[in-house]
Design an enzyme around this catalytic site. Sequence first.
Site, short mmCIF file in Angstrom:
data_model
loop_
_atom_site.label_atom_id
_atom_site.label_comp_id
_atom_site.label_asym_id
_atom_site.label_seq_id
_atom_site.Cartn_x
_atom_site.Cartn_y
_atom_site.Cartn_z
N LYS A 195 0.86 -1.11 -0.01
CA LYS A 195 0.07 -0.14 0.05
C LYS A 195 0.72 1.33 -0.07
O LYS A 195 1.23 1.72 0.96
CB LYS A 195 -0.91 -0.03 1.09
CG LYS A 195 -2.11 0.81 1.03
CD LYS A 195 -3.03 0.69 -0.04
CE LYS A 195 -4.18 1.48 -0.22
NZ LYS A 195 -4.96 1.01 -1.49
N SER A 388 -8.83 -0.66 -4.75
CA SER A 388 -9.17 -0.15 -3.56
C SER A 388 -10.52 -0.16 -3.29
O SER A 388 -11.28 -0.87 -3.19
CB SER A 388 -8.15 0.82 -3.19
OG SER A 388 -7.99 1.03 -1.77
#
Length: 589
Positions: A195, A388
């Site tokens: 991430k 996401s």
Amino acid sequence: MKSFLKYVLATVTGIIISTVIIFIILAGIIGSIVSSASKDTSPIIADNSVLYITLNHAVKERGETNPLEGVDLPGFGTIKTLGLDEILERIESAKADDKIKGIYLNLSGVNVGFATLQEIRDALLDFKSSKKFIVSYSEGYTQKAYYLASLADKIYLNPEGSLDFRGLSSSIMFMKDALDKLGVDMQVVKVGTYKSAVEPFILNEMSEPNRQQVASYLNSLYATFLSNISTSRNIPVDSLHAMADRYAVRNAEDAVKLKLVDATLYKDEVIQDFQKRLNIKDSKKGIPNVSLLDYRSISTTSNADGRIAILYAEGEIVSGEGSDGQIASEKISRELRKLREDDRIKAVVFRVNSPGGSALASDVIWREVVLTKKVKPVIVSMGDYAASGGYYISAAADSIFAESNTITGSIGVFGIIPNFKGLLNDKLGIHFDEVKTGQYASLMSSPDRPLTAEERSIIQHEVDKTYATFTKKVAEGRGLSVANVDSIGQGRVWTGNQAIEIGLVDRIGGINDAVNAAAKMAKLKDYRIVKYPSLKDPFASILSTSKEKISIWYMKDQLGDQYRYIQELKAITQQSGIMAKLPYSIEVH
């Protein structure tokens, strides 16, 4: 006193004159619009015509009704754009139109994402099944333009033109040193090894895991790019790879020698080629043609009672009502409820093109998808991005379609809390003092101090909890174990081809494939397609957001490609809460 009255009178006179001038300009614009609207702007298509396609304009997911379209405004020119839905519909219509004998692709730069490009390319391949021709000509092909042009029956290049063929690259802007100089400390809390949304603020280069994932998805995109060109041009993939690695295509002659194009021609010679194809004997006659921008698709609307809804969700995911270009949780939830309760709607195709955004807003939309799925089929069709938060709102669907080069996954969350102590206290001499009723009353609200260990622990706990919720809901929607989702999650980005292999996507295909699947699941043989949300009144839309649109237009005009960096910085300052969002704005060149 006389001087004062003189200035007052001059000011009043100036205001009156300005008002009159503005009124005249507005009257002229409105008159032009009314005059344009009163005319039938649909072109008369001659027999033996060619459909002319350039794609030198922005392409959104869905076309909008624009009252200024076709109106030549002083200083602005003629404003015309198309949505992806309109492009696909018009190409499909041209396939069956007896007056359209072929397509002329005049491509240079094509400013769309790879998945959008793939949908257009597939539509053109379908057009070729009608045995009508496609010819491409350009003075210079970018890589995306050539990817589209490569399917043409003949590809021509100006003798002094160029063809860009060097492989794909992706770059990321890092701002740590700049923030250090400003005295700004970006405090990061996240879950996910990959991430990397926070990396531009805390590093000056990619971390090793990030470099690994960028190389992985970039090579996957490149494999699709080369494979499709190879099929269309009958050149082995290895040969194409070697050409790019050697930078072998340096001029038009190289492009012909390597069989990437068929010939180098000037425009007049291209026109002669079209005249032969259309059997036009008189060389002085032009080529009957109609632009894709002006061409109107033949209506094939069914009168069937059964309907399939296409719900478009494009942009960053935000809470509340949002604004144009955003996926607002209240707005999309309201649309899903409406579709769920409408008995005429037998299935929903949820078209998602989003890099993510607010985790909370994503969860609100996810819930409505789950409830709708209990009543009728919900099929997700992914655009350029569904990553996401974009994947969060997709995960519960009955089936997920993506293009081979869609960017998806990025199952991870993060939070960024800026500390402006160095900037405010040390550089500007600005200080804050506070009185609070409890130990954590100023949590994340004090701009000039770092988080304490206890505060960081609290935020980390919330981020961990959000990630656990995210992975649990993906696992439930995809029929996977939480451990499996965690192993392919961790914020890692995947292409559509890769997502198929790990179970995040069901099938490779575009929006039309998703509609066909929805019809099959709903057991519909005859149906109408209805698009949602309903489009705003075009005049109201222009008037309500005119200031914003003008400022954006001016910034884009002045900054060009660099405008995206301003967008990224603006997005950072507007972020709040825990985010489920792509690592950064992915640009592939």
